[in-house]
Design an enzyme around this catalytic site. Sequence first.
Site, PDB file in Angstrom:
ATOM      1  N   ASN A 153       0.748  -1.310  -0.202  1.00 23.56           N
ATOM      2  CA  ASN A 153       0.029  -0.100  -0.014  1.00 23.56           C
ATOM      3  C   ASN A 153       0.627   1.144  -0.055  1.00 23.56           C
ATOM      4  O   ASN A 153       0.390   2.438  -0.517  1.00 23.56           O
ATOM      5  CB  ASN A 153      -1.077  -0.080   0.947  1.00 23.56           C
ATOM      6  CG  ASN A 153      -0.463  -0.089   2.588  1.00 23.56           C
ATOM      7  OD1 ASN A 153       0.493  -1.075   2.584  1.00 23.56           O
ATOM      8  ND2 ASN A 153      -0.711   0.863   3.480  1.00 23.56           N
ATOM      9  N   GLU A 164       4.282  -4.038  12.403  1.00 27.36           N
ATOM     10  CA  GLU A 164       3.107  -2.919  12.457  1.00 27.36           C
ATOM     11  C   GLU A 164       2.318  -3.913  11.688  1.00 27.36           C
ATOM     12  O   GLU A 164       1.848  -3.625  10.356  1.00 27.36           O
ATOM     13  CB  GLU A 164       3.544  -1.692  11.880  1.00 27.36           C
ATOM     14  CG  GLU A 164       2.425  -0.596  12.021  1.00 27.36           C
ATOM     15  CD  GLU A 164       1.261  -0.692  11.050  1.00 27.36           C
ATOM     16  OE1 GLU A 164       0.208  -1.048  11.552  1.00 27.36           O
ATOM     17  OE2 GLU A 164       1.496  -0.094  10.172  1.00 27.36           O
ATOM     18  N   CYS A 192      -3.285   1.713   6.717  1.00 20.05           N
ATOM     19  CA  CYS A 192      -3.649   1.128   8.176  1.00 20.05           C
ATOM     20  C   CYS A 192      -3.916   2.503   9.151  1.00 20.05           C
ATOM     21  O   CYS A 192      -4.380   2.023  10.140  1.00 20.05           O
ATOM     22  CB  CYS A 192      -1.907   0.837   8.423  1.00 20.05           C
ATOM     23  SG  CYS A 192      -0.822   1.898   8.676  1.00 20.05           S
TER      24      CYS A 192
END
Length: 451
Positions: free
Chosen positions: A113, A208, A242
């Site tokens: 992303n 993460e 995110c």
Amino acid sequence: MDVQRAIAHIHRHLQREDWPLRSRREALEMAARLLGEQSVRFTRIIASESSKTIIEAEREVRRCAETLRLSAAASEELAGETLGSEDSMAGAGKIGWYSRKPVGIVAAITPFNDPLNLVAHKLGPALIGGNGVVLKPSTRTPLTGLALVQLLLEAGVPSGRIAAIVSGPGVSEALVTDPRVDLISFTGGPQTAERIAAAAGAKKIISEPGGNNATIVFADADAEATAKAIVAAAFGVAGQNCLSVQRVYAHTSLFEEVLEHVTAGTRALRTGPKLDRGTDVGPLISEAEAWRVEEWVEEAKAAGATVHAGGTRRNAYYEPTVLTDVPSECRVIRDEVFGPVVSILPFIEVRDAVFAANNTEFDLQAGVFTQSIDLAMAVAEKLHVGAVMINETSDVRIDSMPFGGFNKSGVGREGVRHAVREMIEPKNTIINLGESKARWQVLGGRPERTA
């Protein structure tokens, strides 16, 4: 196997070749300059292989240049300190200091992303810290990561300090389980994060795995300005972010107004080709991902949710979607959607909004909209997340800030300086002065002169 050869190459270089800190800093500074010169090329690569529109890709290139610059400036984090030996029984007759040394070889595993800046957030800190690094970019966006590695080599990073492995059976497992890898830095899905942690064993890990982010809108907020921020934060990169806003809790007195403005703003977005500058929202990374988002929304509709905008799929495109009346057990509320879907829910009491916002396993970031600084600070203190944004949504990342969350949203912190600290270790050097002090006593406290 390619992974073993890459690790062996870097391992040999670390053992045999020095790379001074000044040279590391200069290489990263040069990389930032080169990226600025090659910004058009990198923008095209990102927009061609990822989900980002051309405008979003341009923004990512600018951020990556800043990340490289911040990584060069983080050379200051390598400074050590003297040890306070005089205030310790064990330190009598001794002086010492600690310096900061690289952990060794870093395995960097990155997602699709943000295929450039998230790679830089791993490579930059690893390299300025004096480490070697093996990059495993997403198989969906490999060209961007490879282009950055090439640029770093052009900027002066030794070939023995960096390698990239794109794909192949068992690559990730071979990388994280190799005993010569000292630290794993991972950004991606929670299931993959758990598999990496289980396979890696006793290794240092920074991970993460995402966020299910909430924004709370209180009664005194500016409904129109707040709605504009929510739309931008919910649907950027087709929601594959995110930090995107997934859940909005609006006070009942403002709920209808916020919903009206968010719905209008969402309907005004244009979904279309990534390279068209008139496009606001591009496709998801694959048609399979669009199917998944469609399935989650249909599940919510079957449970009683109302669709105010979007709710339809066309191949890999999923229209930006606004939901209300969503039961808390639905996946669009419970899990990370990672798609262009936002749910807006009403609340009455402050404590109920805070409880609902905290009711997730992925406590990454949150937003709060209010004109009351007292209320903002009180709520920020109660939100169990890695960052709280006041009069902003969750979708804010300053590349120098400590970045990460609580619970299943991550282990350790990124953000350039903070990632550098994770990728280095203190090393003590202590000198015993006992004999020197005894000699001084014999000489009456005066140094012996020699001809």
